[in-house]
Design an enzyme around this catalytic site. Structure first.
Site, PDB file in Angstrom:
ATOM      1  N   HIS A 112       0.824  -1.228   0.000  1.00  0.00           N
ATOM      2  CA  HIS A 112       0.000   0.000   0.000  1.00  0.00           C
ATOM      3  C   HIS A 112       0.855   1.274   0.000  1.00  0.00           C
ATOM      4  O   HIS A 112       0.308   2.370  -0.108  1.00  0.00           O
ATOM      5  CB  HIS A 112      -0.939   0.026   1.208  1.00  0.00           C
ATOM      6  N   HIS A 152      -6.130  -7.389  -0.651  1.00  0.00           N
ATOM      7  CA  HIS A 152      -6.340  -5.958  -0.898  1.00  0.00           C
ATOM      8  C   HIS A 152      -5.589  -5.546  -2.162  1.00  0.00           C
ATOM      9  O   HIS A 152      -4.553  -6.134  -2.478  1.00  0.00           O
ATOM     10  CB  HIS A 152      -5.811  -5.128   0.274  1.00  0.00           C
ATOM     11  N   ASP A 229      -4.489 -12.743   3.447  1.00  0.00           N
ATOM     12  CA  ASP A 229      -5.748 -12.292   4.052  1.00  0.00           C
ATOM     13  C   ASP A 229      -6.951 -12.611   3.166  1.00  0.00           C
ATOM     14  O   ASP A 229      -8.078 -12.237   3.475  1.00  0.00           O
ATOM     15  CB  ASP A 229      -5.694 -10.796   4.412  1.00  0.00           C
TER      16      ASP A 229
HETATM   17 ZN   LIG Z   1      -4.156  -7.271   2.505  1.00  0.00          ZN
END
Ligand SMILES: [Zn+2]
Length: 286
Positions: A112, A152, A229
């Site tokens: 990120h 993500h 995740d």
């Molecule tokens: Zn993640």
């Protein structure tokens, strides 16, 4: 070319367990994963911190200075004491993984983190400080396919490599979810948003589709942003079970390229350890 027949080695040092025990992205996830992989007989290598030169190939000077000074706290991403040193070590571990075609089992994660921190309009840096995979890819400086299997979207990685002809970024991730990016594909960044808990079959079919769109002959290296995740019940659950990670590993292995992996998310250490082993078993069975 460059057969990767040895068992993949794991890059790790206990130094990455020394901070943030209260946080979701805490040391326990990596401690437990390390314990499981040790029991399974993996070989471990100790990383060195990334050089500032390697970091500055990816991040702006001012942002690096702010991380050093601890001036980068946001709602998800605390400014721990010495966080720059922890982040440097995690980036250095990804570089070493790139060198030995290994798996970096380190924290903090990285995907990120954009050039200046939060990327593509995201509200936070999502537990990330320096973009480990981007730093390792730029350090290797070879045409690279980055495959991001974290649940993500790796908005930082996309921002860093957007428009870079040497690198292609491919991400499968849960949508809608943090950071809200990666809904469409753009130029060299191919995004495959998936509904929550879509399950193993849908995931693997989508991965097949994603890899079919890539001309693998263009690339000399595959770099995997290895987040777990997506595991059923985790933070970005796509309802995957251990079996899915074997399938993911097989597909990565079938690309037949020198490959390295760096840990991103995955917040149950038990699952992270077992899923890494499944992924690498699949990968090595090619
Ligand atoms: Zn993640």
């Amino acid at each position: 070319m460059d057969a990767q027949i040895m068992k993949t080695r794991i890059v790790f040092t206990e130094k990455c367990l020394a901070y943030g025990s209260w946080h979701t992205e805490g040391p326990e996830r990596v401690r437990k994963a390390h314990e499981i992989l040790k029991e399974k007989g993996y070989e471990f290598l100790t990383p060195e911190p990334a050089s500032e030169e390697a970091i500055l190939r990816v991040h702006d000077h001012e942002y690096v200075w702010m991380v050093k000074k601890g001036l980068v706290e946001d709602g998800d991403t605390p400014a721990y004491d010495n966080i720059y040193e922890h982040a440097r070590l995690s980036a250095g571990a990804a570089i070493l993984a790139g060198k030995v075609k290994g798996f970096s089992l380190m924290r903090p994660p990285g995907h990120h983190a954009g050039r200046n921190g939060a990327a593509l309009g995201a509200a936070t840096r999502g537990f990330c400080y320096l973009n480990n995979v981007a730093i390792a890819v730029n350090h290797l400086n070879k045409p690279t396919l980055i495959l991001d299997i974290d649940g993500h979207h790796g908005n930082g990685t996309q921002e860093i490599f957007s428009g870079n002809e040497k690198v292609m970024y491919v991400s499968l991730h849960r949508h809608p979810n943090y950071p809200g990016t990666g809904v469409v594909s753009e130029a060299n960044c191919l995004n495959f948003p998936l509904p929550p808990d879509c399950g193993n079959d849908t995931y693997l079919k989508t991965l097949d589709k994603a890899l079919k769109t890539v001309d693998i002959n263009r690339f000399e290296v595959v770099a995997v942003s290895a987040g777990f995740d997506t595991h059923a019940g985790d933070l970005a659950s796509l309802g995957l079970t251990e079996k899915a990670y074997v399938g993911i590993g097989k597909r990565i292995g079938a690309l037949k390229k020198p490959t390295f992996f760096a840990l991103e998310g995955g917040y149950s250490g038990e699952s992270v350890g077992k899923d890494i082993d499944s992924l690498l078993q699949g990968f090595e069975s090619r």
